[in-house]
Design a protein around this motif. Structure first.
Motif, PDB file in Angstrom:
ATOM      1  N   GLY A  77       0.789  -1.227   0.000  1.00 50.04           N
ATOM      2  CA  GLY A  77       0.000   0.000   0.000  1.00 50.04           C
ATOM      3  C   GLY A  77       0.815   1.267   0.000  1.00 50.04           C
ATOM      4  N   VAL A  78       2.137   1.159   0.202  1.00 49.83           N
ATOM      5  CA  VAL A  78       2.997   2.335   0.105  1.00 49.83           C
ATOM      6  C   VAL A  78       4.057   2.058  -0.952  1.00 49.83           C
ATOM      7  CG1 VAL A  78       2.629   2.957   2.520  1.00 49.83           C
ATOM      8  CG2 VAL A  78       4.561   1.496   1.917  1.00 49.83           C
ATOM      9  N   SER A  79       4.766   3.091  -1.337  1.00 47.31           N
ATOM     10  CA  SER A  79       5.783   2.920  -2.368  1.00 47.31           C
ATOM     11  C   SER A  79       6.881   1.979  -1.889  1.00 47.31           C
ATOM     12  CB  SER A  79       6.395   4.275  -2.735  1.00 47.31           C
ATOM     13  OG  SER A  79       7.176   4.771  -1.653  1.00 47.31           O
ATOM     14  N   ALA A  80       7.530   1.339  -2.841  1.00 46.25           N
ATOM     15  CA  ALA A  80       8.625   0.429  -2.502  1.00 46.25           C
ATOM     16  C   ALA A  80       9.743   1.185  -1.794  1.00 46.25           C
ATOM     17  CB  ALA A  80       9.162  -0.247  -3.759  1.00 46.25           C
ATOM     18  N   GLU A  81       9.977   2.434  -2.191  1.00 42.52           N
ATOM     19  CA  GLU A  81      11.043   3.226  -1.567  1.00 42.52           C
ATOM     20  C   GLU A  81      10.730   3.484  -0.091  1.00 42.52           C
ATOM     21  OE1 GLU A  81      11.227   3.488  -5.814  1.00 42.52           O
ATOM     22  OE2 GLU A  81       9.581   3.946  -4.431  1.00 42.52           O
ATOM     23  N   LEU A  82       9.476   3.824   0.202  1.00 47.54           N
ATOM     24  CA  LEU A  82       9.090   4.064   1.590  1.00 47.54           C
ATOM     25  C   LEU A  82       9.146   2.767   2.392  1.00 47.54           C
ATOM     26  CD1 LEU A  82       8.045   5.760   3.885  1.00 47.54           C
ATOM     27  CD2 LEU A  82       5.728   5.541   2.955  1.00 47.54           C
ATOM     28  N   GLY A  83       8.649   1.686   1.805  1.00 49.74           N
ATOM     29  CA  GLY A  83       8.694   0.399   2.483  1.00 49.74           C
ATOM     30  C   GLY A  83      10.117  -0.028   2.775  1.00 49.74           C
ATOM     31  N   GLN A  84      11.000   0.166   1.785  1.00 46.81           N
ATOM     32  CA  GLN A  84      12.393  -0.217   1.971  1.00 46.81           C
ATOM     33  C   GLN A  84      13.054   0.651   3.038  1.00 46.81           C
ATOM     34  OE1 GLN A  84      13.823  -2.926   0.388  1.00 46.81           O
ATOM     35  NE2 GLN A  84      15.336  -2.577   2.001  1.00 46.81           N
ATOM     36  N   ALA A  85      12.709   1.936   3.072  1.00 48.71           N
ATOM     37  CA  ALA A  85      13.260   2.828   4.098  1.00 48.71           C
ATOM     38  C   ALA A  85      12.836   2.354   5.487  1.00 48.71           C
ATOM     39  CB  ALA A  85      12.799   4.262   3.864  1.00 48.71           C
ATOM     40  N   TYR A  86      11.618   1.878   5.603  1.00 47.03           N
ATOM     41  CA  TYR A  86      11.141   1.368   6.884  1.00 47.03           C
ATOM     42  C   TYR A  86      11.896   0.099   7.276  1.00 47.03           C
ATOM     43  CZ  TYR A  86       7.948  -0.538  10.391  1.00 47.03           C
ATOM     44  OH  TYR A  86       7.419  -1.064  11.541  1.00 47.03           O
ATOM     45  N   LEU A  87      12.088  -0.808   6.309  1.00 44.79           N
ATOM     46  CA  LEU A  87      12.845  -2.027   6.578  1.00 44.79           C
ATOM     47  C   LEU A  87      14.285  -1.706   6.968  1.00 44.79           C
ATOM     48  CD1 LEU A  87      11.642  -4.431   3.731  1.00 44.79           C
ATOM     49  CD2 LEU A  87      10.909  -4.380   6.116  1.00 44.79           C
ATOM     50  N   ASP A  88      14.867  -0.721   6.282  1.00 42.88           N
ATOM     51  CA  ASP A  88      16.243  -0.330   6.595  1.00 42.88           C
ATOM     52  C   ASP A  88      16.341   0.202   8.027  1.00 42.88           C
ATOM     53  OD1 ASP A  88      17.024  -1.054   4.068  1.00 42.88           O
ATOM     54  OD2 ASP A  88      17.028   0.977   3.262  1.00 42.88           O
ATOM     55  N   LEU A  89      15.337   0.974   8.436  1.00 45.28           N
ATOM     56  CA  LEU A  89      15.359   1.503   9.797  1.00 45.28           C
ATOM     57  C   LEU A  89      15.226   0.373  10.813  1.00 45.28           C
ATOM     58  CD1 LEU A  89      15.367   3.770  11.842  1.00 45.28           C
ATOM     59  CD2 LEU A  89      12.904   4.048  11.482  1.00 45.28           C
ATOM     60  N   LEU A  90      14.315  -0.567  10.550  1.00 46.33           N
ATOM     61  CA  LEU A  90      14.172  -1.711  11.459  1.00 46.33           C
ATOM     62  C   LEU A  90      15.482  -2.488  11.553  1.00 46.33           C
ATOM     63  CD1 LEU A  90      10.664  -3.299  10.762  1.00 46.33           C
ATOM     64  CD2 LEU A  90      11.347  -1.758  12.594  1.00 46.33           C
ATOM     65  N   ALA A  91      16.110  -2.699  10.393  1.00 47.93           N
ATOM     66  CA  ALA A  91      17.369  -3.448  10.387  1.00 47.93           C
ATOM     67  C   ALA A  91      18.443  -2.706  11.176  1.00 47.93           C
ATOM     68  CB  ALA A  91      17.832  -3.676   8.944  1.00 47.93           C
ATOM     69  N   ALA A  92      18.517  -1.377  10.976  1.00 51.63           N
ATOM     70  CA  ALA A  92      19.518  -0.584  11.695  1.00 51.63           C
ATOM     71  C   ALA A  92      19.258  -0.619  13.192  1.00 51.63           C
ATOM     72  CB  ALA A  92      19.504   0.861  11.188  1.00 51.63           C
ATOM     73  N   GLN A  93      17.989  -0.542  13.579  1.00 51.34           N
ATOM     74  CA  GLN A  93      17.649  -0.594  15.000  1.00 51.34           C
ATOM     75  C   GLN A  93      18.001  -1.957  15.598  1.00 51.34           C
ATOM     76  OE1 GLN A  93      13.512   0.496  14.684  1.00 51.34           O
ATOM     77  NE2 GLN A  93      13.898   2.623  15.226  1.00 51.34           N
ATOM     78  N   SER A  94      17.714  -3.019  14.848  1.00 48.79           N
ATOM     79  CA  SER A  94      18.023  -4.361  15.344  1.00 48.79           C
ATOM     80  C   SER A  94      19.521  -4.571  15.453  1.00 48.79           C
ATOM     81  CB  SER A  94      17.409  -5.410  14.408  1.00 48.79           C
ATOM     82  OG  SER A  94      16.004  -5.317  14.394  1.00 48.79           O
TER      83      SER A  94
END
Length: 451
Positions: A77-94
């Motif tokens: 439901g959101v752009s791939a760029e926004l979704g990927q940015a969210y995944l990147d943030l989760l990965a960085a936090q983890s």
């Protein structure tokens, strides 16, 4: 509900843009799965592990991969760029959380090694102090022994040189009077006592010196061993300090990466409102198209609105509506309401997302007419109008295909390939998005008999 446009369009124009995102999606998915595995006992996969441990480790790995698929699918439901940015943030936090835990462990080890180093140094100081005391006592003992030896030697020399006045009875017998005799006899006894005392002291000092040398040798050996222990403790403490510093550097770097990822996410979120508006517009268009297709189906002679009884209900799962892909089905995101991880909105997910790799063929689950469904939300998608099956209107939706292999407006038979799995439109990772509508209403495909 997956959005549906009113116009057909070719799918090829999205391929280049989609291919540029696949690498990031694969890396993001792999990283998420790896991060999910951090808590798993992967050591049990070693050759010496038991069968149960191996089984548990495999189960942990599969669960981690499933969680990664679920997270990726939830970002529809959101752009791939926004979704990927969210995944990147989760990965960085983890990664940062993991690094901080490792740093805490390294700091604990460092503190322990520093305590061990201090204890070793204290033991060495005590032993060296003992050795220093023994060496001082040995020096004093040598001096006393030398003095005693000189005294004894003087007496021996005097006797050897013929000084018999002290050692001979003539010294006593030469007395002129009884009083003088008594005095000379007393002097003789004193001299003899002095000689005996000096000899006894010298003998005792020799015994003490021998004992002291034994102790001194033992302490010297202990000092040597403690010096080795202290050196080893110092080396281990330095290694622990270096390891802790490495962890500190890692935490600093990952903190920067997390801040960068957070900033990137905020940048992409700036267009989130527009994406949501567009998604709603696509959904409204899809609803209108569904109504149009369903109205045509319901106007046909065979439509009854319920099972006609001519085919058993179990036929829906064993032949009437089939699976969109071959093999076992693994659900990444089920049908039903879910909370979007970025928007926080609670929306109905009107299809089921199935785990499938990029390029896996997808097939017509029913026979029917294909209509292209291409927009920013669905990406490359198709609608299959199955017409009336067992007295009910059947419409199927497929989304996020990397390419469409069936012609727009063409008729396909159940089992014909209609496209390849991808991640076009509002998708962050490749997966199967499959929707089933009976009589104009969406249902959970996984509840169909045989699924």
């Amino acid at each position: 509900m997956v959005p549906l446009p009113h116009r057909p369009a070719a799918a090829g124009h999205q391929r280049l843009r989609a291919s540029s995102r696949r690498g990031r999606a694969r890396r993001g998915l792999a990283l998420l799965a790896a991060l999910c595995l951090l808590a798993a006992p992967m050591s049990s996969l070693l050759p010496g592990a038991s069968a149960d441990e191996r089984s548990d480790a495999v189960a942990d790995r599969d669960q981690a991969e499933q969680r990664a698929h679920e997270l990726t699918a939830s970002l529809e439901g959101v752009s791939a760029e926004l979704g990927q940015a969210y995944l990147d943030l989760l990965a960085a936090q983890s990664e940062l959380a993991t690094a901080e835990t490792a740093l805490a462990d390294a700091e604990t080890v460092l503190a322990e090694k520093e305590r061990e180093q201090q204890a070793a140094a204290d033991r060495l100081d005590v032993a060296e102090s003992q050795l220093e005391t023994l060496e001082a006592e040995a020096t004093a003992s040598e001096r006393t022994a030398s003095e005693n030896e000189a005294s004894v030697a003087s007496l021996v020399v005097s006797a050897y040189q013929g000084d018999s006045s002290i050692t001979s009875w003539s010294y006593v017998l030469a007395s002129d009077s009884v009083e003088d005799l008594t005095q000379r006899a007393s002097a003789m006894e004193i001299a003899s006592g002095v000689q005996s005392s000096v000899l006894a002291a010298a003998e005792e000092e020799r015994a003490q010196a021998a004992n002291r040398r034994t102790r001194q040798d033992a302490v010297a050996e202990r000092v040597s061993l403690l010096k080795e222990e202290a050196d080893a403790a110092e080396s281990e403490a330095q290694e622990a300090a270096d390891a802790a510093q490495t962890r500190r550097d890692e935490v600093a770097t990952l903190t920067t990466e997390r801040e960068t990822a957070a900033a990137t996410l905020e940048t992409h979120k700036a267009g989130l409102e527009a994406q949501l508006v567009q998604a709603q517009a696509d959904q409204d268009a899809a609803a209108a198209t569904i109504a149009q297709i369903d109205a045509a189906n319901q106007a046909s002679a065979g439509y009854t609105g319920s099972s006609s009884g001519s085919v058993a209900a179990a036929a829906l799962g064993s032949g009437a509506i089939g699976h969109p892909i071959t093999g076992a089905l693994t659900v990444a995101s089920p049908y039903g309401y879910r909370i979007h991880p970025i928007t926080g909105a609670r929306t109905l997910h009107e299809g089921v997302d199935l785990v499938a790799a990029q390029g896996v063929p997808q097939y017509a689950a029913v026979s029917g007419t294909v209509t292209y469904n291409i927009n920013s939300s669905c990406g490359n998608g198709v609608v299959i109008n199955g017409g009336v099956i067992n007295g009910q209107s059947v419409v199927l939706y497929y989304c996020h295909l990397s390419s469409i292999t069936a012609g727009n407006g063409s008729y396909v038979t159940k089992g014909d390939q209609v496209g390849l799995t991808g991640m076009t439109g509002g998708a962050t990772g490749p997966h199967v998005h499959f929707e089933v509508y009976l009589n104009g209403a969406s249902i959970d495909p996984m509840t169909l008999p045989g699924f």
